[in-house]
Design a protein around this motif. Structure first.
Motif, mmCIF file in Angstrom:
data_model
loop_
_atom_site.group_PDB
_atom_site.id
_atom_site.type_symbol
_atom_site.label_atom_id
_atom_site.label_comp_id
_atom_site.label_asym_id
_atom_site.label_seq_id
_atom_site.Cartn_x
_atom_site.Cartn_y
_atom_site.Cartn_z
ATOM 1 N N ASP A 122 -52.471 -17.844 -29.366
ATOM 2 C CA ASP A 122 -51.707 -17.944 -28.075
ATOM 3 C C ASP A 122 -50.294 -18.234 -28.161
ATOM 4 O O ASP A 122 -49.664 -17.342 -27.233
ATOM 5 C CB ASP A 122 -52.261 -19.519 -27.386
ATOM 6 C CG ASP A 122 -53.489 -19.531 -26.903
ATOM 7 O OD1 ASP A 122 -54.159 -18.453 -26.909
ATOM 8 O OD2 ASP A 122 -53.990 -20.615 -26.506
ATOM 9 N N GLU A 123 -49.727 -18.647 -28.950
ATOM 10 C CA GLU A 123 -48.326 -18.391 -29.172
ATOM 11 C C GLU A 123 -47.682 -16.897 -29.504
ATOM 12 O O GLU A 123 -46.571 -16.799 -28.785
ATOM 13 C CB GLU A 123 -47.833 -19.573 -30.224
ATOM 14 C CG GLU A 123 -47.752 -20.941 -30.004
ATOM 15 C CD GLU A 123 -47.889 -21.943 -31.282
ATOM 16 O OE1 GLU A 123 -47.836 -22.959 -30.912
ATOM 17 O OE2 GLU A 123 -47.931 -21.393 -32.255
ATOM 18 N N ALA A 217 -47.559 -21.903 -24.053
ATOM 19 C CA ALA A 217 -47.803 -21.282 -25.349
ATOM 20 C C ALA A 217 -46.415 -20.686 -25.629
ATOM 21 O O ALA A 217 -45.934 -20.697 -26.910
ATOM 22 C CB ALA A 217 -48.737 -20.151 -25.146
ATOM 23 N N LEU A 218 -45.629 -19.969 -24.939
ATOM 24 C CA LEU A 218 -44.415 -19.161 -25.121
ATOM 25 C C LEU A 218 -43.544 -20.501 -25.415
ATOM 26 O O LEU A 218 -42.482 -20.162 -26.019
ATOM 27 C CB LEU A 218 -43.937 -18.422 -24.076
ATOM 28 C CG LEU A 218 -42.649 -17.960 -24.228
ATOM 29 C CD1 LEU A 218 -42.309 -17.040 -25.452
ATOM 30 C CD2 LEU A 218 -42.266 -16.953 -22.954
ATOM 31 N N ALA A 269 -37.393 -24.654 -18.436
ATOM 32 C CA ALA A 269 -37.567 -23.606 -17.394
ATOM 33 C C ALA A 269 -39.011 -23.163 -17.379
ATOM 34 O O ALA A 269 -39.662 -22.846 -16.293
ATOM 35 C CB ALA A 269 -36.785 -22.256 -17.505
ATOM 36 N N LEU A 270 -39.594 -22.871 -18.726
ATOM 37 C CA LEU A 270 -40.855 -22.654 -18.944
ATOM 38 C C LEU A 270 -41.949 -23.579 -18.442
ATOM 39 O O LEU A 270 -43.051 -23.261 -17.849
ATOM 40 C CB LEU A 270 -41.385 -22.143 -20.185
ATOM 41 C CG LEU A 270 -40.741 -20.729 -20.731
ATOM 42 C CD1 LEU A 270 -40.665 -20.820 -22.214
ATOM 43 C CD2 LEU A 270 -41.508 -19.566 -20.140
ATOM 44 N N GLU A 271 -41.527 -24.802 -18.499
ATOM 45 C CA GLU A 271 -42.425 -25.841 -18.107
ATOM 46 C C GLU A 271 -42.169 -25.764 -16.621
ATOM 47 O O GLU A 271 -43.364 -26.335 -15.828
ATOM 48 C CB GLU A 271 -41.722 -27.371 -18.680
ATOM 49 C CG GLU A 271 -42.680 -28.498 -18.112
ATOM 50 C CD GLU A 271 -43.953 -28.506 -18.638
ATOM 51 O OE1 GLU A 271 -44.631 -29.131 -17.881
ATOM 52 O OE2 GLU A 271 -44.223 -27.982 -19.814
ATOM 53 N N GLU A 272 -41.181 -25.698 -16.077
ATOM 54 C CA GLU A 272 -41.436 -25.556 -14.403
ATOM 55 C C GLU A 272 -42.263 -24.221 -13.909
ATOM 56 O O GLU A 272 -42.783 -24.427 -13.045
ATOM 57 C CB GLU A 272 -40.139 -25.281 -14.065
ATOM 58 C CG GLU A 272 -38.976 -26.366 -14.095
ATOM 59 C CD GLU A 272 -37.610 -26.334 -13.439
ATOM 60 O OE1 GLU A 272 -37.389 -25.092 -12.927
ATOM 61 O OE2 GLU A 272 -36.621 -27.267 -13.599
ATOM 62 N N ILE A 273 -42.009 -23.202 -14.752
ATOM 63 C CA ILE A 273 -43.103 -22.031 -14.268
ATOM 64 C C ILE A 273 -44.482 -22.505 -14.370
ATOM 65 O O ILE A 273 -45.278 -22.343 -13.606
ATOM 66 C CB ILE A 273 -42.615 -20.772 -15.265
ATOM 67 C CG1 ILE A 273 -41.162 -20.348 -15.062
ATOM 68 C CG2 ILE A 273 -43.699 -19.864 -15.221
ATOM 69 C CD1 ILE A 273 -40.685 -19.305 -16.008
ATOM 70 N N ALA A 274 -44.772 -23.193 -15.532
ATOM 71 C CA ALA A 274 -46.100 -23.645 -15.668
ATOM 72 C C ALA A 274 -46.739 -24.574 -14.662
ATOM 73 O O ALA A 274 -47.529 -24.366 -14.104
ATOM 74 C CB ALA A 274 -46.246 -24.446 -17.242
ATOM 75 N N GLN A 275 -45.544 -25.614 -14.361
ATOM 76 C CA GLN A 275 -46.039 -26.276 -13.047
ATOM 77 C C GLN A 275 -46.370 -25.628 -11.886
ATOM 78 O O GLN A 275 -47.261 -25.768 -11.170
ATOM 79 C CB GLN A 275 -44.998 -27.438 -12.892
ATOM 80 C CG GLN A 275 -45.136 -28.277 -14.084
ATOM 81 C CD GLN A 275 -43.630 -29.358 -14.041
ATOM 82 O OE1 GLN A 275 -42.825 -29.185 -12.932
ATOM 83 N NE2 GLN A 275 -43.740 -30.127 -14.999
#
Length: 321
Positions: A122-123, A217-218, A269-275
Protein backbone atom coordinates in the motif's frame (compact mmCIF):
# COMPACT_ATOMS: atom_id res chain seq x y z
CA UNK A 1 -3.76 28.55 -8.25
CA UNK A 2 -0.82 26.14 -8.02
CA UNK A 3 -0.33 26.22 -11.80
CA UNK A 4 -0.51 30.03 -11.89
CA UNK A 5 2.03 30.30 -9.09
CA UNK A 6 4.39 27.95 -10.91
CA UNK A 7 4.15 30.00 -14.12
CA UNK A 8 4.86 33.20 -12.21
CA UNK A 9 7.86 31.71 -10.41
CA UNK A 10 9.26 30.24 -13.63
CA UNK A 11 8.84 33.63 -15.31
CA UNK A 12 10.65 35.26 -12.40
CA UNK A 13 13.52 32.80 -12.78
CA UNK A 14 13.82 33.54 -16.51
CA UNK A 15 13.67 37.29 -15.82
CA UNK A 16 16.40 36.91 -13.23
CA UNK A 17 18.57 35.13 -15.77
CA UNK A 18 18.03 37.91 -18.33
CA UNK A 19 18.65 40.61 -15.71
CA UNK A 20 21.94 39.01 -14.79
CA UNK A 21 22.86 38.89 -18.49
CA UNK A 22 21.99 42.57 -18.83
CA UNK A 23 24.09 43.48 -15.78
CA UNK A 24 27.09 41.66 -17.16
CA UNK A 25 26.74 42.54 -20.83
CA UNK A 26 24.10 45.18 -21.35
CA UNK A 27 21.17 44.60 -23.72
CA UNK A 28 23.29 42.26 -25.80
CA UNK A 29 24.04 40.22 -22.70
CA UNK A 30 20.33 39.90 -21.92
CA UNK A 31 19.61 38.60 -25.42
CA UNK A 32 22.51 36.14 -25.23
CA UNK A 33 21.29 34.97 -21.82
CA UNK A 34 17.80 34.35 -23.20
CA UNK A 35 19.19 32.39 -26.17
CA UNK A 36 21.39 30.31 -23.86
CA UNK A 37 18.40 29.54 -21.62
CA UNK A 38 16.32 28.50 -24.64
CA UNK A 39 19.11 26.29 -25.99
CA UNK A 40 19.72 24.58 -22.66
CA UNK A 41 16.00 23.98 -22.14
CA UNK A 42 15.70 22.52 -25.63
CA UNK A 43 18.57 20.13 -24.96
CA UNK A 44 17.21 19.01 -21.59
CA UNK A 45 13.69 18.71 -23.05
CA UNK A 46 14.89 15.82 -25.20
CA UNK A 47 17.59 14.31 -22.99
CA UNK A 48 16.76 14.92 -19.31
CA UNK A 49 15.32 11.45 -18.66
CA UNK A 50 18.37 9.71 -20.15
CA UNK A 51 20.74 11.90 -18.15
CA UNK A 52 18.91 11.37 -14.86
CA UNK A 53 18.54 7.60 -15.24
CA UNK A 54 22.17 7.16 -16.29
CA UNK A 55 23.26 9.31 -13.36
CA UNK A 56 21.56 6.85 -10.98
CA UNK A 57 22.67 3.68 -12.82
CA UNK A 58 18.99 2.75 -12.99
CA UNK A 59 18.07 -0.58 -14.57
CA UNK A 60 14.82 -1.00 -16.43
CA UNK A 61 12.48 -3.77 -15.28
CA UNK A 62 9.43 -5.35 -16.86
CA UNK A 63 6.68 -7.86 -16.16
CA UNK A 64 9.20 -10.72 -16.22
CA UNK A 65 12.03 -9.27 -14.14
CA UNK A 66 9.89 -7.54 -11.47
CA UNK A 67 6.29 -8.72 -11.94
CA UNK A 68 4.79 -7.38 -8.70
CA UNK A 69 6.36 -3.93 -8.87
CA UNK A 70 5.68 -3.59 -12.59
CA UNK A 71 2.05 -4.66 -12.28
CA UNK A 72 1.56 -2.21 -9.42
CA UNK A 73 2.80 0.71 -11.54
CA UNK A 74 0.70 -0.56 -14.46
CA UNK A 75 -2.48 -0.61 -12.36
CA UNK A 76 -1.80 2.87 -11.02
CA UNK A 77 -1.11 4.22 -14.53
CA UNK A 78 -4.41 2.83 -15.78
CA UNK A 79 -6.19 4.32 -12.80
CA UNK A 80 -4.61 7.71 -13.51
CA UNK A 81 -5.46 7.54 -17.22
CA UNK A 82 -1.78 7.73 -18.16
CA UNK A 83 0.30 5.78 -20.69
CA UNK A 84 2.40 3.07 -19.09
CA UNK A 85 5.75 4.64 -18.13
CA UNK A 86 9.07 2.85 -18.26
CA UNK A 87 9.84 1.36 -14.86
CA UNK A 88 13.28 1.38 -13.27
CA UNK A 89 14.90 0.05 -10.11
CA UNK A 90 17.98 1.64 -8.55
CA UNK A 91 20.26 -0.58 -6.47
CA UNK A 92 20.67 1.81 -3.57
CA UNK A 93 19.99 1.52 0.16
CA UNK A 94 18.71 5.08 0.52
CA UNK A 95 14.89 4.89 0.26
CA UNK A 96 13.63 7.22 -2.46
CA UNK A 97 11.80 7.45 -5.78
CA UNK A 98 11.42 9.89 -8.64
CA UNK A 99 9.80 10.45 -12.03
CA UNK A 100 11.37 11.88 -15.16
CA UNK A 101 10.57 12.42 -18.84
CA UNK A 102 9.45 15.31 -21.01
CA UNK A 103 5.76 14.27 -21.14
CA UNK A 104 3.42 11.44 -20.07
CA UNK A 105 4.11 9.58 -23.32
CA UNK A 106 7.86 9.50 -22.60
CA UNK A 107 7.83 9.21 -18.82
CA UNK A 108 9.82 6.94 -16.54
CA UNK A 109 9.45 6.20 -12.84
CA UNK A 110 12.14 4.78 -10.59
CA UNK A 111 12.41 3.50 -7.04
CA UNK A 112 15.39 2.38 -5.00
CA UNK A 113 15.67 -1.10 -3.60
CA UNK A 114 15.94 0.51 -0.18
CA UNK A 115 12.43 1.94 -0.59
CA UNK A 116 10.97 -1.24 -2.06
CA UNK A 117 12.31 -3.37 0.78
CA UNK A 118 11.17 -0.95 3.50
CA UNK A 119 7.55 -0.29 2.60
CA UNK A 120 4.37 -2.31 2.37
CA UNK A 121 2.52 -2.71 -0.91
CA UNK A 122 0.00 0.00 0.00
CA UNK A 123 2.81 2.40 0.88
CA UNK A 124 4.72 1.69 -2.34
CA UNK A 125 1.46 2.25 -4.23
CA UNK A 126 1.15 5.63 -2.52
CA UNK A 127 4.73 6.59 -3.42
CA UNK A 128 4.43 5.53 -7.06
CA UNK A 129 1.03 7.26 -7.32
CA UNK A 130 2.80 10.42 -6.12
CA UNK A 131 5.41 10.02 -8.87
CA UNK A 132 2.69 9.44 -11.46
CA UNK A 133 1.07 12.60 -10.09
CA UNK A 134 4.23 14.45 -11.11
CA UNK A 135 3.91 12.92 -14.58
CA UNK A 136 0.22 13.82 -14.85
CA UNK A 137 0.90 17.41 -13.74
CA UNK A 138 3.88 17.59 -16.14
CA UNK A 139 6.14 18.53 -13.25
CA UNK A 140 9.01 16.52 -14.71
CA UNK A 141 9.34 18.99 -17.58
CA UNK A 142 8.83 22.04 -15.35
CA UNK A 143 11.44 20.97 -12.80
CA UNK A 144 13.92 20.12 -15.55
CA UNK A 145 13.53 23.62 -16.98
CA UNK A 146 13.89 25.13 -13.52
CA UNK A 147 17.06 23.18 -12.76
CA UNK A 148 18.52 24.12 -16.13
CA UNK A 149 17.89 27.86 -15.75
CA UNK A 150 19.07 27.87 -12.13
CA UNK A 151 22.25 26.08 -13.19
CA UNK A 152 22.75 28.56 -16.03
CA UNK A 153 22.39 31.48 -13.60
CA UNK A 154 25.11 30.03 -11.40
CA UNK A 155 27.35 29.49 -14.41
CA UNK A 156 26.74 33.01 -15.70
CA UNK A 157 27.41 34.43 -12.24
CA UNK A 158 30.78 32.67 -12.17
CA UNK A 159 31.64 34.23 -15.54
CA UNK A 160 30.58 37.58 -14.12
CA UNK A 161 33.51 37.50 -11.73
CA UNK A 162 35.77 38.05 -14.74
CA UNK A 163 33.68 40.35 -16.91
CA UNK A 164 32.05 43.74 -16.51
CA UNK A 165 29.13 44.97 -18.60
CA UNK A 166 27.01 48.01 -19.31
CA UNK A 167 27.88 51.50 -20.42
CA UNK A 168 28.15 53.09 -17.01
CA UNK A 169 31.16 55.39 -17.02
CA UNK A 170 31.56 54.95 -13.30
CA UNK A 171 33.67 51.83 -13.37
CA UNK A 172 33.72 51.51 -9.60
CA UNK A 173 29.94 51.66 -9.34
CA UNK A 174 29.58 49.23 -12.22
CA UNK A 175 31.90 46.77 -10.55
CA UNK A 176 29.89 46.95 -7.33
CA UNK A 177 26.67 46.30 -9.27
CA UNK A 178 28.31 43.34 -11.00
CA UNK A 179 29.55 41.87 -7.74
CA UNK A 180 26.10 42.27 -6.18
CA UNK A 181 24.54 40.60 -9.20
CA UNK A 182 26.85 37.59 -9.22
CA UNK A 183 26.38 37.10 -5.46
CA UNK A 184 22.63 37.73 -5.20
CA UNK A 185 21.45 36.10 -8.45
CA UNK A 186 22.39 32.48 -7.62
CA UNK A 187 20.89 32.82 -4.14
CA UNK A 188 17.68 34.30 -5.57
CA UNK A 189 17.55 31.52 -8.18
CA UNK A 190 17.87 28.92 -5.44
CA UNK A 191 14.97 30.49 -3.50
CA UNK A 192 12.73 30.53 -6.59
CA UNK A 193 13.73 26.97 -7.47
CA UNK A 194 12.81 25.78 -3.98
CA UNK A 195 9.49 27.62 -4.10
CA UNK A 196 8.55 25.95 -7.39
CA UNK A 197 9.64 22.53 -6.14
CA UNK A 198 7.64 22.83 -2.93
CA UNK A 199 4.54 23.87 -4.87
CA UNK A 200 4.83 20.88 -7.18
CA UNK A 201 5.34 18.45 -4.27
CA UNK A 202 2.04 19.46 -2.68
CA UNK A 203 0.36 19.07 -6.07
CA UNK A 204 1.86 15.60 -6.58
CA UNK A 205 0.74 14.53 -3.09
CA UNK A 206 -2.80 15.61 -3.97
CA UNK A 207 -2.69 13.82 -7.33
CA UNK A 208 -1.11 10.73 -5.79
CA UNK A 209 -3.83 10.54 -3.15
CA UNK A 210 -6.49 10.70 -5.87
CA UNK A 211 -4.76 8.09 -8.03
CA UNK A 212 -4.23 5.54 -5.26
CA UNK A 213 -7.34 6.47 -3.29
CA UNK A 214 -5.31 6.00 -0.11
CA UNK A 215 -3.74 9.24 1.16
CA UNK A 216 -2.85 7.73 4.53
CA UNK A 217 -0.68 5.08 2.86
CA UNK A 218 1.36 7.85 1.22
CA UNK A 219 1.54 9.70 4.54
CA UNK A 220 2.78 6.53 6.23
CA UNK A 221 5.42 6.05 3.53
CA UNK A 222 6.64 9.64 3.89
CA UNK A 223 6.96 9.21 7.66
CA UNK A 224 8.98 6.01 7.22
CA UNK A 225 11.40 7.06 4.51
CA UNK A 226 12.03 10.72 5.36
CA UNK A 227 14.21 9.97 8.37
CA UNK A 228 16.05 7.13 6.67
CA UNK A 229 16.75 9.16 3.53
CA UNK A 230 18.46 11.78 5.68
CA UNK A 231 20.75 9.25 7.37
CA UNK A 232 21.72 6.88 4.56
CA UNK A 233 24.31 8.35 2.15
CA UNK A 234 23.08 9.14 -1.35
CA UNK A 235 26.15 9.21 -3.62
CA UNK A 236 24.26 10.75 -6.56
CA UNK A 237 22.97 13.69 -4.52
CA UNK A 238 26.40 14.16 -2.96
CA UNK A 239 27.99 14.44 -6.42
CA UNK A 240 25.17 16.53 -7.86
CA UNK A 241 23.09 18.42 -5.26
CA UNK A 242 20.62 19.49 -7.98
CA UNK A 243 19.36 15.88 -8.03
CA UNK A 244 17.78 16.41 -4.60
CA UNK A 245 14.73 18.07 -6.13
CA UNK A 246 13.91 14.86 -8.01
CA UNK A 247 13.20 12.72 -4.98
CA UNK A 248 9.95 12.23 -3.10
CA UNK A 249 11.68 13.24 0.14
CA UNK A 250 14.74 15.47 0.56
CA UNK A 251 18.12 13.92 1.26
CA UNK A 252 19.17 16.80 3.51
CA UNK A 253 16.82 18.42 5.99
CA UNK A 254 16.54 22.17 6.43
CA UNK A 255 13.07 23.61 6.10
CA UNK A 256 14.44 26.98 5.02
CA UNK A 257 16.71 25.65 2.27
CA UNK A 258 14.96 22.38 1.40
CA UNK A 259 13.52 21.76 -2.06
CA UNK A 260 10.60 20.00 -0.35
CA UNK A 261 7.98 21.11 2.17
CA UNK A 262 8.44 19.82 5.71
CA UNK A 263 7.33 16.18 5.86
CA UNK A 264 5.08 16.94 8.84
CA UNK A 265 3.20 19.53 6.79
CA UNK A 266 2.78 17.12 3.88
CA UNK A 267 1.44 14.43 6.21
CA UNK A 268 -1.00 16.90 7.75
CA UNK A 269 -2.20 17.91 4.27
CA UNK A 270 -2.66 14.26 3.30
CA UNK A 271 -4.67 13.67 6.47
CA UNK A 272 -7.00 16.49 5.43
CA UNK A 273 -7.31 14.95 1.97
CA UNK A 274 -8.15 11.59 3.55
CA UNK A 275 -10.88 13.19 5.63
CA UNK A 276 -12.28 14.95 2.57
CA UNK A 277 -12.29 11.71 0.62
CA UNK A 278 -14.17 10.04 3.45
CA UNK A 279 -16.76 12.81 3.49
CA UNK A 280 -17.14 12.90 -0.27
CA UNK A 281 -16.83 9.16 -0.90
CA UNK A 282 -13.63 9.48 -2.93
CA UNK A 283 -12.26 6.71 -5.16
CA UNK A 284 -11.70 3.35 -3.48
CA UNK A 285 -8.15 2.47 -2.51
CA UNK A 286 -6.07 0.11 -4.59
CA UNK A 287 -7.09 -3.47 -3.87
CA UNK A 288 -4.36 -5.26 -1.97
CA UNK A 289 -4.07 -9.00 -1.41
CA UNK A 290 -4.53 -9.99 2.20
CA UNK A 291 -1.26 -10.46 4.03
CA UNK A 292 -0.28 -12.74 6.84
CA UNK A 293 2.15 -11.91 9.59
CA UNK A 294 5.07 -12.64 7.28
CA UNK A 295 6.45 -9.37 5.97
CA UNK A 296 6.80 -9.12 2.22
CA UNK A 297 8.81 -6.69 0.15
CA UNK A 298 7.30 -4.40 -2.44
CA UNK A 299 8.68 -6.35 -5.39
CA UNK A 300 7.00 -9.46 -4.04
CA UNK A 301 4.13 -7.97 -2.07
CA UNK A 302 2.03 -11.07 -1.53
CA UNK A 303 3.10 -12.71 1.70
CA UNK A 304 3.79 -16.41 1.98
CA UNK A 305 1.17 -18.67 3.51
CA UNK A 306 1.40 -19.16 7.25
CA UNK A 307 2.85 -22.61 6.74
CA UNK A 308 5.75 -21.33 4.64
CA UNK A 309 9.15 -20.62 6.20
CA UNK A 310 9.26 -17.22 7.90
CA UNK A 311 12.12 -16.00 5.75
CA UNK A 312 11.95 -12.34 4.77
CA UNK A 313 11.86 -11.70 1.05
CA UNK A 314 14.02 -9.02 -0.49
CA UNK A 315 13.50 -6.87 -3.52
CA UNK A 316 16.34 -8.60 -5.36
CA UNK A 317 15.25 -12.09 -4.33
CA UNK A 318 11.44 -11.98 -4.42
CA UNK A 319 11.02 -15.73 -3.99
CA UNK A 320 13.05 -15.90 -0.80
CA UNK A 321 15.62 -18.32 -2.13
Amino acid sequence: MSGFRTVMLLSALTALFMALGYTLGGSGGAVIALLVAAGMNLFTFWNADKIVLRMHNAREVDAQSAPEFYSLVQALSQRAGLPMPRVYVIDQDAPNAFATGRNPENAAVAATTGLLNMLTRDEVAGVMAHELGHVKNRDTLIMTMVATIAGAISMLANFGLFFRGGNNENGHGNMIATLLAVIVAPFAAMIVQMAISRTREYGADQAGAEISGNPRALASALAKISGRAELIPNPVAERNPAAAQLYIVPVHVSELFSTHPATEKRIAALEEIAQDMGQNGGPPPMSVPSQTSTRASALSPVASPATAPKRRRSALDPHGR
